[in-house]
Scaffold this active site. Structure first.
Site, PDB file in Angstrom:
ATOM      1  N   ARG A  47       0.848  -1.181   0.000  1.00  0.00           N
ATOM      2  CA  ARG A  47       0.000   0.000   0.000  1.00  0.00           C
ATOM      3  C   ARG A  47       0.889   1.239   0.000  1.00  0.00           C
ATOM      4  NH1 ARG A  47      -2.442  -3.559   3.802  1.00  0.00           N
ATOM      5  NH2 ARG A  47      -4.575  -4.168   3.231  1.00  0.00           N
TER       6      ARG A  47
ATOM      7  N   LYS B 247      -2.580  -2.467   7.491  1.00  0.00           N
ATOM      8  CA  LYS B 247      -3.996  -2.217   7.745  1.00  0.00           C
ATOM      9  C   LYS B 247      -4.509  -3.214   8.776  1.00  0.00           C
ATOM     10  CE  LYS B 247      -8.229  -1.178   5.205  1.00  0.00           C
ATOM     11  NZ  LYS B 247      -8.856  -1.111   3.869  1.00  0.00           N
TER      12      LYS B 247
ATOM     13  N   HIS C 114      -2.626   3.073  -5.624  1.00  0.00           N
ATOM     14  CA  HIS C 114      -3.264   1.804  -5.269  1.00  0.00           C
ATOM     15  C   HIS C 114      -3.545   0.952  -6.506  1.00  0.00           C
ATOM     16  CE1 HIS C 114      -4.615  -0.193  -1.666  1.00  0.00           C
ATOM     17  NE2 HIS C 114      -5.688  -0.621  -2.278  1.00  0.00           N
TER      18      HIS C 114
ATOM     19  N   ARG D  23      -1.083  -1.832  -6.745  1.00  0.00           N
ATOM     20  CA  ARG D  23      -1.376  -2.972  -5.869  1.00  0.00           C
ATOM     21  C   ARG D  23      -2.471  -3.853  -6.475  1.00  0.00           C
ATOM     22  NH1 ARG D  23      -1.575  -4.779  -0.265  1.00  0.00           N
ATOM     23  NH2 ARG D  23      -3.725  -5.095   0.426  1.00  0.00           N
TER      24      ARG D  23
ATOM     25  N   HIS E 140      -4.801  -9.300   3.423  1.00  0.00           N
ATOM     26  CA  HIS E 140      -6.253  -9.251   3.621  1.00  0.00           C
ATOM     27  C   HIS E 140      -6.647 -10.194   4.747  1.00  0.00           C
ATOM     28  CE1 HIS E 140      -6.942  -7.889  -0.810  1.00  0.00           C
ATOM     29  NE2 HIS E 140      -6.637  -6.883  -0.024  1.00  0.00           N
TER      30      HIS E 140
ATOM     31  N   TYR F 281     -10.449  -9.792  -7.197  1.00  0.00           N
ATOM     32  CA  TYR F 281      -9.530  -9.766  -8.328  1.00  0.00           C
ATOM     33  C   TYR F 281      -9.815 -10.883  -9.326  1.00  0.00           C
ATOM     34  CZ  TYR F 281      -7.100  -6.425  -5.431  1.00  0.00           C
ATOM     35  OH  TYR F 281      -6.805  -5.332  -4.657  1.00  0.00           O
TER      36      TYR F 281
END
Length: 321
Positions: free
Chosen positions: A138, A163, A269, A272, A295, A304
């Site tokens: 990120r 995150k 982003h 990514r 994630h 994706y």
């Protein structure tokens, strides 16, 4: 004379710092609490509860038309205020008009488009963009990268406090090794110059500066991408060398996409998103990609699978025979 109790916003700041919230989160929470108070004509939050909170959130969704993520951030700020600062329980669950989260697919570049954009960047932004695309970092994970978290021998990068405040390990691309080593030499020379001038300190998270008093001067704790100038810490006033401002990279990416004539809305982003999609194209399994991206839920990574370069869920058009 007895000392006056601290003002409400000062109490909020102190509570946030005790719990080691990021300074960006602190600033965002303070702004939401201010908006909440002003919306209700400067009434003190201790005099208000669920009805006033619901009215504020309905206004955000209907009048201001904020996104779901923005509304969720405002809710988190007010919950923190009531629970951690005022120590006041809410009377019942919040029932307000909620902003609907849009179901949008991420913008993904082709491999040729990625290379065209990267070619238009100059250092240090080019090596930073290589890391975002080549390692799935990120934006803030990239600018906050520290020397000790780059392992050339193991060909890996450790992302600290990503995150959700989670650590993870991702790959270090071979192609980025040489330019990254050049960047480290530049950063080290800058650090040595700071030390000679009586500076050389760097911000350490979660009270590590008290636990390791000299660590803030150590090379391994320095940022890989340091700012050009020293600055004063807004919380303590200490003069340090912070990391490069992320806005410079954002502007450079926008300009690079324009120069490369890429007809898409390209942000940091986007690299990514492209990293994840291209790994799927290469046959890597979804769980591996989930771990590399950091994630917490595989459902986030599954998006994706819908943007692979196969068009129409892989269906062959009848026009093509």
């Amino acid at each position: 004379m007895p000392a006056e109790p601290p003002k409400l916003l000062d109490q909020v700041r102190r509570a946030l710092r005790v719990k080691h919230y990021a300074i960006r989160t602190e600033e965002a929470y303070i702004q939401w609490i201010k908006r909440y108070i002003l919306f209700h004509d400067k009434r003190h939050p201790s005099e208000m509860n669920i009805p006033e909170i619901e009215a504020f959130f309905t206004h955000l969704a209907v009048h201001d038309q904020v996104t779901a993520s923005t509304q969720n951030q405002a809710l988190a700020a007010l919950l923190f205020l009531y629970r951690q600062v005022l120590h006041q329980e809410l009377e019942r669950p919040i029932d307000a008009v909620r902003a609907k989260a849009p179901q949008r697919l991420p913008t993904v570049l082709s491999r040729a488009e990625v290379q065209a954009v990267l070619a238009q960047l100059q250092e240090p932004y080019q090596v930073m963009a290589h890391l975002m695309y080549g390692a799935g970092l990120r934006l803030m994970e990239c600018v906050r990268l520290r020397v000790k978290d780059v392992d050339f021998a193991q060909r890996q990068i450790t992302v600290r406090s990503g995150k959700g405040n989670r650590d993870r390990v991702t790959l270090l691309p071979d192609r980025v090794k040489e330019p990254l080593q050049r960047q480290l030499r530049i950063a080290q020379a800058l650090h040595h110059n700071d030390l000679e001038q009586g500076y050389g300190r760097v911000y350490l998270p979660n009270a590590l500066a008290r636990k390791y008093p000299n660590a803030e001067y150590d090379w391994i704790w320095q940022y890989v991408f340091p700012a050009e100038r020293r600055s004063s810490d807004p919380r303590t006033g200490i003069v340090r060398r912070h990391h490069v401002d992320e806005s410079g990279l954002q502007k450079a990416m926008k300009r690079a996409a324009q120069l490369a004539s890429v007809p898409k809305h390209v942000t940091c982003h986007t690299l990514r998103h492209s990293f994840a999609t291209h790994l799927l194209e290469d046959g890597y399994d979804i769980r591996t990609i989930q771990e590399l991206l950091g994630h917490s839920d595989v459902k986030t990574t599954m998006i994706y699978t819908h943007v692979l370069n196969r068009g129409g869920r892989g269906v062959r058009s009848p026009l093509d025979g």
